[in-house]
Design a protein around this motif. Structure first.
Motif, PDB file in Angstrom:
ATOM      1  N   CYS A 194      23.385 -16.004  13.697  1.00  0.00           N
ATOM      2  CA  CYS A 194      23.062 -15.757  15.103  1.00  0.00           C
ATOM      3  C   CYS A 194      21.732 -15.018  15.270  1.00  0.00           C
ATOM      4  O   CYS A 194      21.002 -15.241  16.236  1.00  0.00           O
ATOM      5  CB  CYS A 194      24.181 -14.973  15.767  1.00  0.00           C
ATOM      6  SG  CYS A 194      25.784 -15.820  15.728  1.00  0.00           S
ATOM      7  N   GLU A 200      20.520 -18.465  20.624  1.00  0.00           N
ATOM      8  CA  GLU A 200      21.496 -17.375  20.573  1.00  0.00           C
ATOM      9  C   GLU A 200      21.789 -16.800  21.959  1.00  0.00           C
ATOM     10  O   GLU A 200      22.941 -16.506  22.296  1.00  0.00           O
ATOM     11  CB  GLU A 200      20.988 -16.281  19.628  1.00  0.00           C
ATOM     12  CG  GLU A 200      21.980 -15.163  19.351  1.00  0.00           C
ATOM     13  CD  GLU A 200      21.886 -14.022  20.344  1.00  0.00           C
ATOM     14  OE1 GLU A 200      22.881 -13.285  20.479  1.00  0.00           O
ATOM     15  OE2 GLU A 200      20.829 -13.885  20.987  1.00  0.00           O
ATOM     16  N   LYS A 208      29.604 -13.489  18.470  1.00  0.00           N
ATOM     17  CA  LYS A 208      28.300 -13.614  17.809  1.00  0.00           C
ATOM     18  C   LYS A 208      27.667 -12.270  17.464  1.00  0.00           C
ATOM     19  O   LYS A 208      26.894 -12.170  16.513  1.00  0.00           O
ATOM     20  CB  LYS A 208      27.348 -14.454  18.650  1.00  0.00           C
ATOM     21  CG  LYS A 208      26.998 -13.888  20.006  1.00  0.00           C
ATOM     22  CD  LYS A 208      26.166 -14.914  20.777  1.00  0.00           C
ATOM     23  CE  LYS A 208      25.925 -14.462  22.196  1.00  0.00           C
ATOM     24  NZ  LYS A 208      25.206 -15.487  22.979  1.00  0.00           N
TER      25      LYS A 208
END
Length: 213
Positions: A194, A200, A208
Motif C-alpha cells: 500500500c 492507495e 490498508k
C-alpha cells in the motif's frame, strides 16, 4: 465505490502503463491459446521457459499434433499438471485442424468448445488476440476487485459481470491487464504494498494502514 473514483483509478493505471499486455510470450493467436492453456496453475515465467523451446519446433496445430502426446510432454514437463495439459493441447490441436482449418476461432462459443479451454482462457484469447473487451478474472483480478472496492463479488462470475458493467468504457479493453499486473506486483495477496501503490488514496481496503511498511 462511485464512478468518479473508478475513473480516477483507471486513469492512474493507464498513465503508469499506457499499453499493458500479457506477460506470456507469443507471436500469434495459436501460440497465445496454447500458452494460456499451459498457464493454468502455473506461472507465466515457467510457461515462457517451456514455450521458448516448444514454439521454435512446433507452433501450429498440425506441428504439435505431429509431436504426439509423449513428444509434447518432453517440452512442457516442467509445468504443473503437464500430463493432463498435454492431452488437452493435443485434443485442441486436433479440433482446430479438423473443425477450423488450423485457425483459432474468434468467438466465445467456439473457443469454449475446445478441450481444456474454459471461460477464463477464452476471455484472455478474445481480449489479447482479438481485441474484444472481455474480463478474464483470475485470482489477482478477483482479489484486487474485492479488496479495492472496484467491483466486489462473492465469486469469479459475479466479479466478471460487475467489472464489465462498472469499468468506465474507455478503459475496458485494457482493464484486464492493468488489474492482473496490479495484483501480481503491488496488491499482492499476503502483504499488499500500500505504501507504494499509485491508487492507495482511492482504494477502499479498510486494513490498508496495516500494510504501509
Amino acid at each position: 465505490m462511485n464512478k468518479e473514483k473508478r475513473t480516477a483509478i483507471f486513469e492512474r493505471l493507464k498513465s503508469a502503463n499506457p499499453n499493458p499486455t500479457t506477460e506470456l510470450v507469443y507471436d500469434n493467436p495459436f501460440e497465445l491459446l496454447i500458452a494460456v492453456i499451459l498457464s493454468a496453475q502455473a506461472t507465466d515465467v515457467g510457461v515462457n521457459k517451456a514455450t521458448a523451446k516448444l514454439f521454435p519446433v512446433a507452433n501450429t496445430p498440425q506441428a504439435i499434433l505431429d509431436l504426439g502426446v509423449d513428444g509434447l510432454k518432453e517440452y512442457i514437463k516442467t509445468i504443473g499438471l503437464f500430463n493432463s495439459k498435454a492431452e488437452n493441447v493435443i485434443k485442441t490441436c486436433r479440433a482446430l485442424v479438423e473443425q477450423h482449418d488450423g485457425e483459432v476461432p474468434s468467438t466465445r462459443e467456439e473457443l469454449e468448445a475446445l478441450p481444456g479451454v474454459g471461460r477464463k482462457t477464452a476471455n484472455v484469447v478474445l481480449n489479447t488476440a482479438f481485441g474484444q473487451p472481455t474480463m478474464a478474472v483470475d485470482t489477482h483480478i478477483f482479489r484486487v476487485s474485492n479488496r479495492t472496492g472496484i467491483a466486489p463479488g462473492k465469486n469469479v462470475s459475479e466479479v466478471e459481470k460487475r467489472l464489465l458493467r462498472l469499468v468506465p468504457r474507455p478503459y475496458l479493453q485494457d482493464a484486464h491487464h492493468w488489474l492482473i499486473l496490479h495484483g501480481r506486483y503491488t496488491c499482492v495477496a499476503r502483504k499488499p504494498k500500500c505504501g507504494v501503490c499509485i491508487i492507495e488514496d482511492l482504494c477502499e481496503f479498510k486494513q490498508k494502514r496495516d500494510y504501509l511498511d
